[in-house]
Scaffold this motif. Structure first.
Motif, PDB file in Angstrom:
ATOM      1  N   GLU A   1     120.169  -3.088 -23.441  1.00  0.00           N
ATOM      2  CA  GLU A   1     119.264  -2.224 -22.671  1.00  0.00           C
ATOM      3  C   GLU A   1     117.922  -2.900 -22.433  1.00  0.00           C
TER       4      GLU A   1
ATOM      5  N   GLU B   1     121.029  -6.954 -12.955  1.00  0.00           N
ATOM      6  CA  GLU B   1     122.238  -7.105 -12.161  1.00  0.00           C
ATOM      7  C   GLU B   1     123.418  -7.596 -13.006  1.00  0.00           C
TER       8      GLU B   1
ATOM      9  N   GLN C   1     124.201  -4.905 -16.139  1.00  0.00           N
ATOM     10  CA  GLN C   1     124.142  -3.473 -15.860  1.00  0.00           C
ATOM     11  C   GLN C   1     125.283  -2.688 -16.502  1.00  0.00           C
ATOM     12  N   ARG C   2     124.986  -1.459 -16.852  1.00  0.00           N
ATOM     13  CA  ARG C   2     125.994  -0.549 -17.393  1.00  0.00           C
ATOM     14  C   ARG C   2     127.047  -0.307 -16.319  1.00  0.00           C
ATOM     15  N   GLY C   3     128.270  -0.162 -16.729  1.00  0.00           N
ATOM     16  CA  GLY C   3     129.363  -0.030 -15.789  1.00  0.00           C
ATOM     17  C   GLY C   3     130.051  -1.364 -15.536  1.00  0.00           C
ATOM     18  N   ARG C   4     129.350  -2.444 -15.820  1.00  0.00           N
ATOM     19  CA  ARG C   4     129.926  -3.779 -15.711  1.00  0.00           C
ATOM     20  C   ARG C   4     130.474  -4.146 -17.093  1.00  0.00           C
ATOM     21  N   LEU C   5     131.725  -4.554 -17.123  1.00  0.00           N
ATOM     22  CA  LEU C   5     132.352  -4.893 -18.401  1.00  0.00           C
ATOM     23  C   LEU C   5     131.795  -6.214 -18.919  1.00  0.00           C
TER      24      LEU C   5
END
Length: 83
Positions: free
Chosen positions: A34, A45, A48-52
């Motif tokens: 974070e 970029e 980022q959260r949502g990116r594995l």
């Protein structure tokens, strides 16, 4: 608390090979991620959260709940497959 960060594969291309940082108030790998995202730009970029993103603590696979310790090496890398 000083940490040694390493980035691999596409994260290395975006962020460089690694760096030594002061972790500030981060106490877990999740909090560290974070803090890196909060830097904005290429860090936001790439991480980022949502990116594995996989992580390792002192060359051992871990999840983001892993507690940080002084001098630890934290590696971030995308999932990879072999053939």
């Amino acid at each position: 608390m000083k940490l040694h960060l390493r980035y691999f594969a596409s994260l290395r291309e975006a962020l460089g090979p690694g760096e030594t940082i002061d972790a500030g108030t981060a106490r877990s790998v999740a909090e560290l991620r974070e803090a890196l995202i909060a830097r904005g730009g290429r860090f936001s970029e790439a991480l980022q959260r949502g990116r594995l993103v996989r992580c390792a603590f002192n060359q051992r696979m871990c999840d983001e709940s892993e507690a940080l310790v002084e001098g630890a090496e934290i590696a971030f890398f995308p999932p990879v497959t072999g053939g």
